[in-house]
Structure formats: structure tokens, C-alpha cells
Design a protein around this motif. Structure first.
Motif, mmCIF file in Angstrom:
data_model
loop_
_atom_site.group_PDB
_atom_site.id
_atom_site.type_symbol
_atom_site.label_atom_id
_atom_site.label_comp_id
_atom_site.label_asym_id
_atom_site.label_seq_id
_atom_site.Cartn_x
_atom_site.Cartn_y
_atom_site.Cartn_z
ATOM 1 N N LYS A 153 40.446 47.819 43.801
ATOM 2 C CA LYS A 153 39.128 48.212 44.311
ATOM 3 C C LYS A 153 39.241 48.259 45.845
ATOM 4 C CE LYS A 153 35.897 45.044 44.573
ATOM 5 N NZ LYS A 153 34.840 45.140 45.548
ATOM 6 N N THR A 172 37.460 35.272 45.510
ATOM 7 C CA THR A 172 37.776 34.036 44.777
ATOM 8 C C THR A 172 37.768 34.279 43.269
ATOM 9 O OG1 THR A 172 35.459 33.425 45.016
ATOM 10 C CG2 THR A 172 36.992 32.432 46.573
ATOM 11 N N SER A 220 40.610 35.326 40.042
ATOM 12 C CA SER A 220 41.894 34.736 39.641
ATOM 13 C C SER A 220 42.935 34.816 40.747
ATOM 14 C CB SER A 220 42.426 35.498 38.441
ATOM 15 O OG SER A 220 42.482 34.675 37.347
ATOM 16 N N SER A 221 43.052 35.993 41.359
ATOM 17 C CA SER A 221 44.112 36.184 42.366
ATOM 18 C C SER A 221 43.878 35.279 43.557
ATOM 19 C CB SER A 221 44.155 37.649 42.817
ATOM 20 O OG SER A 221 44.277 38.498 41.710
ATOM 21 N N ARG A 226 32.249 35.254 47.944
ATOM 22 C CA ARG A 226 30.948 35.877 47.625
ATOM 23 C C ARG A 226 30.330 35.194 46.422
ATOM 24 N NH1 ARG A 226 30.822 42.269 47.314
ATOM 25 N NH2 ARG A 226 31.802 41.938 45.289
ATOM 26 N N THR A 227 31.135 35.029 45.361
ATOM 27 C CA THR A 227 30.627 34.365 44.150
ATOM 28 C C THR A 227 31.568 33.236 43.761
ATOM 29 O OG1 THR A 227 29.892 36.534 43.410
ATOM 30 C CG2 THR A 227 29.799 34.762 41.792
ATOM 31 N N LYS A 252 31.811 35.845 33.506
ATOM 32 C CA LYS A 252 32.802 36.435 34.400
ATOM 33 C C LYS A 252 34.113 35.754 34.009
ATOM 34 C CE LYS A 252 31.674 37.575 38.683
ATOM 35 N NZ LYS A 252 31.031 37.682 40.023
ATOM 36 N N ARG A 253 35.214 36.442 34.218
ATOM 37 C CA ARG A 253 36.496 35.888 33.775
ATOM 38 C C ARG A 253 36.739 34.528 34.434
ATOM 39 N NH1 ARG A 253 41.206 37.573 30.565
ATOM 40 N NH2 ARG A 253 42.884 36.281 31.331
HETATM 41 P P1 NA7 Z 1 38.389 39.615 40.495
HETATM 42 O O1 NA7 Z 1 38.349 38.639 39.431
HETATM 43 O O2 NA7 Z 1 37.615 40.863 40.364
HETATM 44 O O3 NA7 Z 1 37.970 38.875 41.836
HETATM 45 C C1 NA7 Z 1 37.680 39.578 43.008
HETATM 46 C C2 NA7 Z 1 37.023 38.649 43.971
HETATM 47 O O4 NA7 Z 1 36.794 39.342 45.187
HETATM 48 C C3 NA7 Z 1 35.667 38.157 43.492
HETATM 49 O O5 NA7 Z 1 35.500 36.851 43.943
HETATM 50 C C4 NA7 Z 1 34.725 39.103 44.225
HETATM 51 O O6 NA7 Z 1 33.435 38.586 44.412
HETATM 52 C C5 NA7 Z 1 35.431 39.247 45.523
HETATM 53 N N1 NA7 Z 1 35.053 40.448 46.263
HETATM 54 C C6 NA7 Z 1 35.192 41.732 45.862
HETATM 55 N N2 NA7 Z 1 34.755 42.566 46.818
HETATM 56 C C7 NA7 Z 1 34.333 41.798 47.831
HETATM 57 C C8 NA7 Z 1 33.760 42.065 49.086
HETATM 58 N N3 NA7 Z 1 33.573 43.315 49.495
HETATM 59 N N4 NA7 Z 1 33.415 41.031 49.871
HETATM 60 C C9 NA7 Z 1 33.625 39.767 49.468
HETATM 61 N N5 NA7 Z 1 34.164 39.438 48.292
HETATM 62 C C10 NA7 Z 1 34.509 40.443 47.473
HETATM 63 O O7 NA7 Z 1 39.884 40.090 40.783
HETATM 64 P P2 NA7 Z 1 41.214 39.243 40.712
HETATM 65 O O8 NA7 Z 1 42.301 40.099 41.248
HETATM 66 O O9 NA7 Z 1 41.054 37.924 41.329
HETATM 67 O O10 NA7 Z 1 41.432 38.999 39.169
HETATM 68 C C11 NA7 Z 1 41.465 40.097 38.265
HETATM 69 C C12 NA7 Z 1 41.985 39.682 36.932
HETATM 70 O O11 NA7 Z 1 43.398 39.695 36.959
HETATM 71 C C13 NA7 Z 1 41.665 38.325 36.475
HETATM 72 O O12 NA7 Z 1 40.435 38.176 35.906
HETATM 73 C C14 NA7 Z 1 42.762 38.058 35.456
HETATM 74 O O13 NA7 Z 1 42.424 38.676 34.234
HETATM 75 C C15 NA7 Z 1 43.913 38.744 36.030
HETATM 76 P P3 NA7 Z 1 32.276 38.905 43.301
HETATM 77 O O14 NA7 Z 1 32.599 38.013 42.154
HETATM 78 O O15 NA7 Z 1 32.387 40.363 42.957
HETATM 79 O O16 NA7 Z 1 31.030 38.564 44.005
#
Ligand code: NA7
Length: 876
Positions: free
Chosen positions: A156, A193, A195-196, A216-217, A336-337
Motif C-alpha cells: 500500500k 503496528t 504484523s510487520s 495509528r491503531t 483485525k489480524r
Molecule cells: P498491516 O497489518 O496492514 O499493518 C499496517 C499498519 O500500518 C497498521 O498498523 C496500519 O494502521 C498502519 N498504517 C497504514 N497506513 C498508515 C498511515 N498512512 N499512517 C499511519 N499508519 C498507517 O500490514 P503488515 O505488513 O503489518 O501485515 C500484513 C500481514 O502480513 C499480516 O496480517 C500477516 O498476515 C502477514 P491501521 O491499522 O490501518 O490504522
């Protein structure tokens, strides 16, 4: 995903049976299976080597979050013997080595063009083939186009203003440098925050001089307790590898597990704690997701688990403010995962690690030096983006795919993806997706789901070849039926309430639909197998073998209704029609005693009213806004084929109708057969309506606002009471709510043929009911069969019919006949329900929206606004 550097292969223009996009777990196994079929195949991957997600995600701490004993291929027994995982959760390099070995063992690399991205795929209707093009100028013609491109492979974008301005080092967890990164002495920011982030933060903290995490979350995470592979699993595997893998394939998540039937809401405090701590100590996602059977569907049960995890976070983190910021509170656990971690929360106790809560202090922009939030400017040497992926549809939509008539896949999927079994999509013949949207994929152990999909596709190609078909494509009906089933499965869970990537919520503009299939790996596998055993139900296949279309829907029952039927079948209860009336009543009463009670109402009082054959007991339910009465009154008649049922039998349903509609419900226990045969029940019903009408004020009702309602045989006597009231010149009845009513004694309609066996109310049972209630000669009397009577000038009606009910078609016929007689009628179709499922308040969650419609119909019967109705969404 951008193409990785690598030796540039020469452009090719060629013909293959199949093109496979992606060389991760799924692409490699697909290529293997195509070879087994003797088909020619070409694989492409943007990466310079095999590995898929494990090629790209090389960030520190990257591991699988399914135990590696289970996160592995099962198709190759030699590989299983040769490869010993070193840890419970293997690291990325180890998993990558494993995939390299798998590729080498079967010589698969020679079929794959690396460092090459497929850019377009166009179906040629004249040729019945796909034309595939790549960013290296290749043009390939193939019969089958197989997307094995992964669910989490398109990162993303950062979506933060100024992201390009930063002068320091920028890293994405999803595209980590192969040579690794040394953060020693650096000021590092991590954004994200999931998984990665949660896996990498503790390791980055070991090197960095300062680490600032932008959250963020907050996410639920439990300790992985990583170490050697669990001994008991290794023993299970070595004792009976085939049995273990078989159990995994037929489990809910893709790992052998005994599902619990302990409900969080009813378990004792000790049991709750014990089960939670055991799952915590085990350190497995499916364990913590399965502490209670109801935690995925019942908010109260979910809160118990979520609350205990929050307790653990508060214990782990020294600073109370930081601990609070790390406690997830905006989503239900599991929606959420969730993550597995090693020392994640404890990392915040280190003096050089700081958490920035973006909910309080949002990022304004990224600058040349660092990050500006609403409150502060931060300077960094490096920013790490752990911001996630365009999940499940990203990689499919990254290719310009056009199917029949130039239909573009992205256009078709603009409102959200639509698939049949998550495997194919109508209008795109011979395009297969491995773990596509609408399949268990990311909710399951991916390796089990991948093997199942690849096996299914391989079986499908073999069957087509054997039968002389060249093309296969789902029908529109089959696909919309599956989409509906996928939505139905999600709708009864808490998942759609979260802003998760499962819902597409992390990508701005992406439609919010629940992407994976949540009905379970086992249920899903069964559906796929059933499609095949029913001659590829829902598919059209063409070729020299002819043009064969087996149109239909593979799953149309609500998933929770199907589950209840399965549980009931497992109880092995005797068919009611084999019992005496007394024993049948005792059985029903025993079953009723174990149900959830239904929603709270303000007051429940029992009383008696005079009836033609003696006093009739009644139970009055007053809605929550009791002090705001008077209320309209609904006189309710329970179901039970005139033989069974009493004031307790329909108690949860009466509570539900009362709470939802804001009307007083007076449930009347009429005389039963065989002790009192036809027309006793009907006479009692009419007398009860007269009595309630005469006593409206003392019952807390509004004069003139009395309606009737009834389920099954209760619906029969409710509408008969309307006939009798009309003929007697009163009382005036405001409306009739008839839930799956009996309106005739003939059992000739199609719904009897379709549903007369296997859905609790059977043809045999209905015959038993009629035999107890009325002589054959009496059954044509409109007081027994109101469909045969004069229907003019009857009160407005709402008729509910259920798809899997033998009585469905007579209900439909009654609605039509009333309409033809000039009676205003609302027909509510309870899609995917049985005769009994709507009454299972608190058990069959999918009945709630139908009961909301019933309550709405009741409210519409009464002219004044109904007060005291509670929000429908708050009732399960
Ligand atoms: P995730 O689980 O989608 O986590 C992405 C994180 O990045 C999540 O905490 C998001 O917060 C945060 N995020 C995304 N965009 C932003 C912006 N613009 N500003 C601040 N924070 C942001 O991806 P992962 O790579 O960690 O894990 C993916 C999967 O891979 C995992 O579930 C396993 O199955 C293996 P949000 O929660 O959207 O508020």
C-alpha cells in the motif's frame, strides 16, 4: 510490486497450456501439478527468484505466524522427510530456503521467467485463449491463466504528505534490502503496528540509538513463545503424517484442532481464566482466536478475551500512559489480524524507544529531516514503513485483465470482488485465482488453502481434458449465490464491524466488503468438492465435448442455520412423529430450557383470560419504555402444530418482537390437540382477541390498536381469528403477522417436495400434526385452511416465508391470494432459513434482520408512532 533486478531474459512469444503468475507457495505447486498433468506451463515472477512473499518481506524479525510444522507443503512426502524446521515459527530466510529446495527438487525454476512482471491478460474469444504480455515485451498465448500472485503482495502506498521529501534512508518492510540494514547509532522511525511492525520493532530497537513508533491503531498481539517446534506436534506428525495432514485439511483453520463448545458468556470466571491462560501460554493464533466458541460472534464473549489481553499489555508496559495507548479498544479481538510477537510490548520499556499515538497526535507531513506531527517535529536518520498491503485484490487488479467482450476485471470488481468459490469469476473463462477473494485464504493456514486450490484447479483441468472441454466459466447465478453466501458468513460475525484490510478499509477508495470466506477451511473444501460431485455445478464448460451448463447455487442456506441443523442431527433425537403427544411436549420443553433467554423487556407478567373451554393462560411482555405507555398490543399465538408449545416455547421470540417493535405482546396459550381438536384452537384465538380488545386499557394498550401474530400453527389460528372477527363484525384487528403459517392441509406444493425431509419440520411431522388436530373432512374448512376462505376485508398482513420450509409455498400462495382480494400484504422472504430457525433468538444470528422486518411490519400496522422500540442492531 516493482520488478526486482535480475538477468534480463530474452523476450519470448510462445504458446503454453497455462501461464502461472507468481512463484511463491502457490505458483510453485501449481507448476508442479501442471507438469503432473503433462501440460506445458510458463511461470512469471517480478522477483529474481522463487519465494513470493518470503522473497520480498526480509525485514528483521520476519517469521510466519502459523507453526512451521503446519506451514508447509504436504504434497511431497520426501520433502517432508528431508526438511526439519528449526523453530516453532521459522524465520523468513529459513522459509525461503525451504521454497528454494522445493523448487529445486522438482526442477521448477526452468519453467519460470524471473524479474518479469505480467502486465496484461486479454481473453481472445475467437481463439478461446488468453494473450499475456509482460514488461519485458513477452507475448504468450495460453489456454489457462492462473493468478498465483498472493494475497498480500502489493504494498500500500504511504499516503502521507511529503513522503518523498525525506532526505534520510527510507525502507519498506515489504521490500527490504537483500543485504540487510544496520541501524546502529541511528534515529529510526517505524510507521505502522501490524504484523510487520510488531515483528520488526523489537529487533530494530536493539540497534537504533532512538526508535520512535508511529501508531495509528493499536493491535492485539500475544507472545509467540518461539523455540523448538512443539514436541507433541512433531510426535503427532511422525506417528501419522497422513492422518495429521488430513485433519488439517478438514479443520476450520487449516491446523488440526478440536473446536471448543465453551461459550464465553456462560463460562465461569475460573473456566474463562484457565482457557485464556492456556491459549496465552500456547502462543498460537488459532488458540487465542478459539478460547470460546462464541468470541467471534458475541460482543460480550469477545470482550472477555480482549479484556484479558489488555490486562497483559498493562502488566508488560511500565509507563501507564504508553500501556493505555498500546491497548486496542476500537475493534473486537480477531476482527483485525492479531499478531504474534517476541518482546514487542516490553520494547516500550527501553529508554530509547517511544510510542507516538497518532490518534492524539496525527502526522501532518514528512519533511526533509523527519516527521511533523500536530504537536512536534521529529528528526530521523531512517524511516521504516510497515504500512501494509492492498490485500487480496491488489495483485489481481495490478494486471490489466480483460475477459469476454472486453470486460475489464477492475471495472467488474469496482463495487467489490465477485467470484465463484474465490476460484473464478464470470466473464473471464479459464482464469483461475489461487486463494482469491471469497475463499478462506488469509483467515486460514495459507499452505493448506493453497494446496486445496491448486489441487482443485488441477482436478478441474484434468476433468475438462477428459471430457473434451476447452473452456470453463462460472454462471452469473452461481457467482452471485456464492458472493451472497460469503457475505452471509461474514454477517453473523463481528468482522464487518472493523476497519481492517479484510474489509478493504486500509486502502482509500477501496470498496468496503469482507474479502475472505469465513465459513472455515472444512466447510469451504466441502463446497468445492460438492461442486465437482454435482457435475461442476455453477459452471459452464464448452469444447468438442459439447456445451454443458449446470446452473445453480452451491450454498443457499444461512450458515448458522446449517450449523444448527448439523448439531441437531448429531443429537440423534427421535423423530417427533414417532412419539406420543405427551413425550413430544416433554422433549420440546427440555430443549427450550437450554436456550438463551432472549432480550430483556421491561415487564413480563402471567395471567389468565376466560376462554370457551375454560381459562386460557397468557403472558404479557411490556416494552422497555413502560412508563411511556400505553402501547399497541400484539396478541401472539405460539407454534407447535396445534399439539405442542406453551407460554415458554416461544418466549424468546415474544421478547424479541416486544423489544424490537415497542408493542405490548400478549402470548396466549390456547387449547391443544389431541385433547381439544379442531376448531378449539381457532375458537380460543378468536376469544383471546375479543378479550384483549375489551381489556386494552387495563393491559396498558391503546384502544383500537390490537394486532395478531403467530408462528406456524399459531399463524394459522391468528389469521383464522381475523376471518372470525371480520365475520362477527369485530373486533377490528389492525394487522396480522403470520410467520411461516399453515394455511392449508394439502401437501402437494413444490416446497413440500423440496423441503419435506431434513429441515426439522418434515412432511411426516406435518401429517402427524394434522392427524392430531382435524379429521380429513374438516381440513377444508376455512377455519382450518384459511387459504380456502373468503379473504376480502381482512386486516393488513405481513407474511413471512422461509426458503427451506415445506410450508413456504402455501405462505406465498396466501400472500398472493390476500393481495388478489385487495388486502394490503407485505411478504418477507427469510432467505436461507428453515421453518424453525427464525424463532431461535440468540442462536441463529442471521434471523435477527428478518425479525427486525417483522417488528417493522408490526409498527406499520399501527397509526401512531410506536414508542419504546430499541435499536434493532442491539439485539442478537
Ligand atoms: P498491516 O497489518 O496492514 O499493518 C499496517 C499498519 O500500518 C497498521 O498498523 C496500519 O494502521 C498502519 N498504517 C497504514 N497506513 C498508515 C498511515 N498512512 N499512517 C499511519 N499508519 C498507517 O500490514 P503488515 O505488513 O503489518 O501485515 C500484513 C500481514 O502480513 C499480516 O496480517 C500477516 O498476515 C502477514 P491501521 O491499522 O490501518 O490504522
Amino acid at each position: 510490486m516493482t520488478r526486482d533486478s535480475g538477468t534480463k531474459p530474452a523476450a519470448v512469444s510462445a504458446q503454453f497450456d497455462a501461464v502461472v503468475v507468481g512463484a511463491g507457495f502457490s505458483g510453485l505447486y501449481m507448476l508442479y501439478q501442471l507438469r503432473q498433468l503433462g501440460m506445458s506451463a510458463k511461470g512469471f515472477d517480478a522477483a529474481a527468484d522463487v519465494g513470493g512473499t518470503w522473497y520480498w518481506n526480509r525485514y528483521p524479525g520476519a517469521r510466519c505466524d502459523i507453526p512451521t510444522t503446519d506451514y508447509a507443503y504436504s504434497f511431497d512426502p520426501e520433502l517432508e522427510k528431508e526438511w526439519i524446521w528449526s523453530e516453532k515459527y521459522a524465520t523468513q530466510p529459513e522459509i525461503l530456503d525451504y521454497l528454494r529446495l522445493a523448487a529445486d527438487r522438482h526442477g521448477l525454476r526452468s519453467d519460470i521467467e524471473f524479474s518479469t512482471t505480467v502486465t496484461s491478460a486479454h481473453w481472445d474469444e475467437g481463439e478461446n485463449r488468453w494473450k499475456i504480455t509482460t514488461d519485458r515485451g513477452n507475448e504468450i498465448w495460453c489456454r489457462y491463466y492462473i493468478m498465483a500472485s498472493g494475497c498480500l503482495s502489493i504494498p500500500k502506498s504511504a499516503e502521507i504528505e511529503g513522503a518523498g521529501q525525506f532526505a534520510g534512508q527510507v525502507y519498506f518492510t515489504s521490500q527490504w534490502p537483500h543485504e540487510g540494514v544496520d541501524f546502529t547509532g541511528q534515529r529510526v522511525a517505524v510507521i505502522g503496528t501490524g504484523s510487520s511492525g510488531i515483528q520488526s520493532i523489537p529487533l530494530i530497537a536493539r540497534q537504533a540509538s532512538q526508535l520512535t513508533v508511529f501508531q495509528r491503531t493499536p493491535n492485539f498481539s500475544i507472545p509467540a513463545h518461539n523455540g523448538p517446534a512443539p514436541a507433541e506436534r512433531l510426535v503427532q506428525l511422525s506417528d501419522d503424517r497422513d492422518g495429521y495432514r488430513h485433519a488439517a485439511r478438514w479443520s476450520r483453520g487449516g491446523i488440526p484442532a478440536e473446536p471448543t463448545d465453551v461459550l464465553g458468556v456462560t463460562a465461569s470466571e475460573d473456566v474463562r481464566r484457565e482457557r485464556f491462560e492456556a491459549a496465552w501460554d500456547q502462543g498460537e493464533l488459532f488458540g487465542i482466536l478459539g478460547v470460546f466458541a462464541d468470541q467471534g460472534v458475541n460482543p460480550d464473549s469477545n470482550d472477555i478475551v480482549a479484556g484479558m489481553i489488555r490486562e497483559k499489555i498493562r502488566l508488560a508496559v511500565d509507563d501507564p500512559e504508553t500501556a493505555e495507548a498500546l491497548c486496542p479498544k476500537d475493534h473486537y479481538f480477531g476482527t483485525k489480524r492479531p499478531c504474534l510477537d517476541t518482546g514487542y510490548f516490553e520494547t516500550y520499556n527501553l529508554p530509547h524507544v517511544r510510542l507516538v499515538d497518532l490518534r492524539k497526535q496525527p502526522i501532518i507531513r514528512i519533511t526533509e529531516e523527519g516527521i511533523d506531527t500536530a504537536d512536534q517535529s521529529f528528526e530521523f536518520d531512517a524511516i521504516v514503513y510497515a504500512t501494509g498491503f492492498d490485500a487480496m485484490t491488489g495483485a489481481l487488479a495490478a494486471v490489466d485483465v480483460t475477459g469476454r467482450g472486453g470486460l475489464s476485471l477492475t471495472e467488474k470488481w469496482a463495487p467489490g470482488p465477485s467470484t465463484y468459490l474465490g476460484l473464478m469469476t464470470a466473464g473471464f473463462p479459464n482464469l483461475f485465482m489461487i486463494t482469491g477473494p471469497g475463499s478462506p485464504s488469509v483467515l486460514s493456514n495459507m499452505t493448506v488453502s493453497i494446496e486445496q486450490h491448486v489441487d482443485w484447479v488441477a482436478g478441474c483441468l484434468r476433468d475438462m481434458r477428459d471430457a473434451g472441454f476447452d473452456t470453463i466459466e462460472p454462471t452469473a447465478l452461481a457467482e452471485s449465490g456464492w458472493d451472497e453466501h460469503v457475505r452471509d458468513c461474514a454477517a453473523i460475525t463481528l468482522h464487518p464491524t472493523a476497519s481492517s484490510w479484510y474489509m478493504g478499509a486500509n486502502v482509500p477508495g477501496k470498496p468496503r466488503v469482507f474479502l475472505p470466506y469465513i465459513g472455515g477451511v472444512n466447510a469451504y473444501r466441502q463446497a468445492c468438492d460438492d461442486v465437482v460431485s454435482q457435475g461442476y455445478l455453477g459452471f459452464r464448460r464448452t469444447g468438442r465435448g459439447g456445451d454443458q451448463c449446470r446452473d445453480g447455487v452451491i450454498r443457499s442456506m444461512q450458515p448458522d442455520v446449517a450449523m444448527v441443523l448439523e448439531i441437531m442431527a448429531g443429537l440423534g433425537l427421535p423423530p417427533i412423529q414417532t412419539l406420543s403427544a405427551g413425550d413430544a411436549r416433554a422433549l420440546m420443553a427440555a430443549a427450550a430450557a437450554t436456550r438463551p433467554p432472549g432480550p430483556e423487556v421491561a415487564e413480563v407478567t402471567d395471567g389468565v383470560m376466560p376462554g370457551p373451554g375454560g381459562d386460557l393462560p397468557y403472558r404479557l411482555y411490556r416494552p422497555a419504555a413502560a412508563d411511556q405507555g400505553p402501547h399497541p398490543i400484539v396478541v401472539y399465538f405460539h407454534g407447535g402444530g396445534w399439539v405442542l408449545g406453551d407460554l415458554d416455547s416461544d418466549d424468546p421470540l415474544c421478547r424479541d418482537l416486544c423489544a424490537r417493535s415497542g408493542a405490548v405482546v400478549v402470548s396466549v396459550n390456547y387449547r391443544h390437540a389431541p385433547e381439544a381438536r379442531f376448531p378449539a384452537a381457532a375458537q380460543d384465538a378468536f376469544t383471546a382477541v375479543q378479550w384483549v380488545d375489551a381489556n386494552t386499557v387495563s393491559l396498558g394498550g391503546i384502544p383500537g390498536q390490537v394486532a395478531v401474530a403467530g408462528w406456524s400453527a399459531g399463524g394459522n389460528i391468528a389469521t383464522v381469528a381475523c376471518h372470525l372477527a371480520r365475520d362477527a363484525g369485530g373486533p377490528r384487528i389492525a394487522g396480522q403477522l403470520l410467520i411461516n403459517p399453515v394455511v392449508e392441509s394439502e401437501m402437494m406444493r413444490q416446497s413440500y417436495a423440496e423441503n419435506g425431509d431434513g429441515y426439522i419440520l418434515t412432511t411426516a411431522l406435518m401429517r402427524w400434526f394434522w392427524d392430531h388436530y382435524a379429521d380429513p373432512a374438516e381440513r377444508g374448512d376455512p377455519r382450518a385452511a384459511p387459504l380456502l376462505g373468503n379473504l376480502a376485508d381482512l386486516p393488513s398482513a405481513c407474511i413471512v416465508t422461509a426458503d427451506f420450509d415445506p410450508l413456504r409455498d402455501e405462505g406465498v400462495a396466501y400472500a398472493r391470494a390476500l393481495d388478489a382480494a385487495g388486502v394490503p400484504v407485505r411478504h418477507v422472504r427469510a432467505r436461507g432459513h428453515t421453518h424453525t430457525s427464525l424463532t431461535m433468538v440468540g442462536i441463529v444470528i442471521s434471523g435477527a434482520p428478518v425479525r427486525a422486518q417483522m417488528a417493522g411490519a408490526l409498527a406499520d400496522f399501527f397509526p401512531a408512532p410506536v414508542t419504546g422500540a430499541v435499536s434493532n442492531s442491539s439485539i442478537g
